[in-house]
Write an enzyme that holds these catalytic residues in place. Structure first.
Site, PDB file in Angstrom:
ATOM      1  N   ASP A  95     -80.420  -1.205 -42.357  1.00  0.00           N
ATOM      2  CA  ASP A  95     -80.053  -0.346 -43.472  1.00  0.00           C
ATOM      3  C   ASP A  95     -79.704   0.985 -42.849  1.00  0.00           C
ATOM      4  O   ASP A  95     -80.322   1.413 -41.860  1.00  0.00           O
ATOM      5  CB  ASP A  95     -81.172  -0.201 -44.505  1.00  0.00           C
ATOM      6  N   GLY A 153     -66.450   4.150 -44.963  1.00  0.00           N
ATOM      7  CA  GLY A 153     -67.442   4.968 -45.651  1.00  0.00           C
ATOM      8  C   GLY A 153     -67.183   6.453 -45.512  1.00  0.00           C
ATOM      9  O   GLY A 153     -66.108   6.953 -45.829  1.00  0.00           O
ATOM     10  N   TYR A 154     -68.177   7.151 -44.992  1.00  0.00           N
ATOM     11  CA  TYR A 154     -68.118   8.606 -44.867  1.00  0.00           C
ATOM     12  C   TYR A 154     -67.552   9.054 -43.517  1.00  0.00           C
ATOM     13  O   TYR A 154     -67.479  10.250 -43.247  1.00  0.00           O
ATOM     14  CB  TYR A 154     -69.525   9.190 -45.068  1.00  0.00           C
TER      15      TYR A 154
END
Length: 181
Positions: free
Chosen positions: A51, A135-136
Site C-alpha cells: 500500500d 497518479g501524482y
C-alpha cells in the site's frame, strides 16, 4: 529487479479464485497487511502486498491511504491530481512539502508478516509536467531534483522512489533468506 536471484513471483492471475480484499485500514501498513494475510491464507503460500500513497502534511496527511480514491471511488488519476492541486491552491512554499510512502507486507500462510518500507520527500508543484509515471507523479518533485517523477525515466524514478526503496529492502531480505513457499 529480481532477475538473477532465482526468486519466482506469481500474481493474482495465477489464483483466479482469490477473494477481493477490501482496503479498510487506517494506515499503509494495515492495508498492506490486510491484503497480504488474506491472500496468503487463501493460497497457502507466502503473499506480498503493498500500500502506498502521497502524504501532504498541510492537508492533514491527505490524500494518504485514500490516494487512489482521493476524488472518490472510481476517480481517475487526473481527477485525484486536480483535487490535490485545488486543495493546495492557497498554499505555497513549505506548505507544499509532501512525501510518497510505501509499505510492502510479506505474509506467510499463518499470518506472520515482515514489512519493508520506503519514503521519498519532495514538494508539489502548481501544474503537471511529464508523461511518464502515473497518479501524482506529474506534480511531485523529489528533494534535490528539478524534475517531477513523470519527467524522469522509469529507471531513475525506480531508483529514487518509495516503492523502489521498499523493493530493494525486500530483495536484500529474500536473497539472504528466501521463504520456503
Amino acid at each position: 529487479m529480481f532477475m538473477g536471484t532465482g526468486i519466482t513471483f506469481l500474481d493474482l492471475n495465477d489464483f483466479p479464485d482469490s477473494p477481493d480484499v477490501e482496503e479498510n485500514g487506517a494506515t499503509f501498513t494495515e492495508n498492506a497487511d490486510i491484503k497480504a494475510c488474506a491472500i496468503a491464507r487463501h493460497t497457502r503460500r507466502h503473499a506480498l502486498a503493498d500500500d502506498s500513497g502521497l502524504v501532504v502534511d498541510v492537508l492533514d496527511g491527505a490524500p494518504g491511504v485514500h490516494s487512489a480514491r482521493y476524488a472518490g471511488v472510481g476517480a481517475s488519476d487526473r481527477q485525484n491530481l486536480n483535487l490535490l492541486l485545488d486543495n493546495l491552491k492557497n498554499h505555497g512554499g513549505a506548505d507544499r512539502k509532501a512525501r510518497f510512502e510505501c509499505v510492502l507486507s510479506l505474509s506467510d500462510p499463518q499470518g506472520q508478516v515482515a514489512h519493508f518500507s520506503g519514503s521519498v520527500s519532495g514538494f508539489i508543484i502548481d501544474a503537471s509536467r511529464g508523461d511518464n509515471g502515473f497518479g501524482y507523479d506529474p506534480v511531485f518533485v523529489p528533494e534535490g531534483h528539478r524534475q517531477t517523477f513523470a519527467e524522469m525515466s522509469p529507471r531513475e524514478k525506480d531508483r529514487l522512489s518509495h516503492r523502489g526503496q521498499a523493493l530493494a529492502l525486500l530483495e536484500r531480505s529474500l536473497t539472504r533468506s528466501p521463504p520456503s513457499s
